[in-house]
Design a protein around this motif. Structure first.
Motif, PDB file in Angstrom:
ATOM      1  N   ALA A  64      42.997  29.894  34.775  1.00  0.00           N
ATOM      2  CA  ALA A  64      43.027  29.781  33.922  1.00  0.00           C
ATOM      3  C   ALA A  64      43.819  30.189  32.611  1.00  0.00           C
ATOM      4  O   ALA A  64      44.692  30.221  32.133  1.00  0.00           O
ATOM      5  CB  ALA A  64      42.512  28.865  33.124  1.00  0.00           C
ATOM      6  N   GLY A  65      43.354  31.635  32.432  1.00  0.00           N
ATOM      7  CA  GLY A  65      42.639  32.794  31.913  1.00  0.00           C
ATOM      8  C   GLY A  65      43.837  33.938  31.678  1.00  0.00           C
ATOM      9  O   GLY A  65      44.222  34.073  32.934  1.00  0.00           O
ATOM     10  N   THR A  66      44.563  33.711  30.699  1.00  0.00           N
ATOM     11  CA  THR A  66      45.973  34.667  31.229  1.00  0.00           C
ATOM     12  C   THR A  66      45.463  36.455  30.679  1.00  0.00           C
ATOM     13  O   THR A  66      46.735  37.109  31.026  1.00  0.00           O
ATOM     14  CB  THR A  66      47.008  33.987  30.522  1.00  0.00           C
ATOM     15  N   GLY A  67      44.412  36.415  30.134  1.00  0.00           N
ATOM     16  CA  GLY A  67      43.697  37.742  29.756  1.00  0.00           C
ATOM     17  C   GLY A  67      44.732  39.205  30.511  1.00  0.00           C
ATOM     18  O   GLY A  67      44.594  40.019  30.176  1.00  0.00           O
ATOM     19  N   LEU A  68      44.109  39.333  32.127  1.00  0.00           N
ATOM     20  CA  LEU A  68      44.923  40.052  33.058  1.00  0.00           C
ATOM     21  C   LEU A  68      46.223  41.027  32.787  1.00  0.00           C
ATOM     22  O   LEU A  68      46.553  41.543  33.310  1.00  0.00           O
ATOM     23  CB  LEU A  68      44.417  39.966  34.832  1.00  0.00           C
TER      24      LEU A  68
END
Length: 185
Positions: A32-36
């Motif tokens: 869910a996280g787009t940090g990468l």
């Protein structure tokens, strides 16, 4: 090698699902996280890519990574479970896996540098490429240590000659048997 297979498969899932908010599976939201992929998204926005083009680029990167994981899996199976001919084929498969990882890395490098944003995805892809290059190097070492190709070629030639002689002898025996039956009747 199992680590690199898992690493590449997860990297493919990250670049496929993270830009779209993740994927829902059994009530859980994965990736869910787009940090990468934030830096890559920012670089593509800076270049002027539309959302469809960004999805295509991430899809290509994910495809290269999953192809690399698949080839690495087959190289592992050939090297561990295969006979001598299959073990020799493991190295070209590992080289193909490294080539796919290099293509994904080249695409990420191009997008990141042109867009002016280098991020975690670039680092992870370079780590995967480095790991696969080390894997290819290990296959080179094992192919050097396994023996001489010339000796193996002579053994193969001897086997072909022996098989041919055995087939010829069996045919001659069947022909003699048929001729005896024909003379007896």
């Amino acid at each position: 090698m199992l680590f690199w297979i898992s690493f590449l498969a997860l990297l493919a899932l990250v670049v496929t699902y993270a830009p779209h908010g993740g994927v829902e599976l059994a009530g859980l939201t994965l990736f869910a996280g787009t940090g990468l992929v934030d830096a890559a998204i920012a670089a593509m926005k800076a270049i002027g890519f539309s959302p469809l083009t960004r999805s295509i680029v991430f899809g290509i990167i994910g495809g290269f990574n999953i192809a690399s994981a698949g080839l690495t899996l087959f190289a592992l199976m050939f090297s561990v479970l295969g006979e001598a001919p299959e073990q020799r084929e493991a190295r070209p498969l590992a080289e193909g896996a490294a080539a796919f990882a290099a293509a994904a890395a080249a695409l990420i490098v191009a997008v990141s540098f042109v867009g002016g944003e280098a991020g975690a995805l670039l680092v992870l892809q370079m780590v995967a490429l480095g790991g696969l290059l080390l894997t290819v190097t290990s296959f080179v070492q094992t192919s050097i240590d396994t023996g001489d190709v010339a000796d193996d070629g002579l053994d193969t030639l001897g086997g072909v000659i022996a098989d041919h002689a055995a087939n010829h002898a069996a045919f001659s025996a069947q022909l003699a048997s048929l001729s005896r039956r024909g003379a007896a009747t």
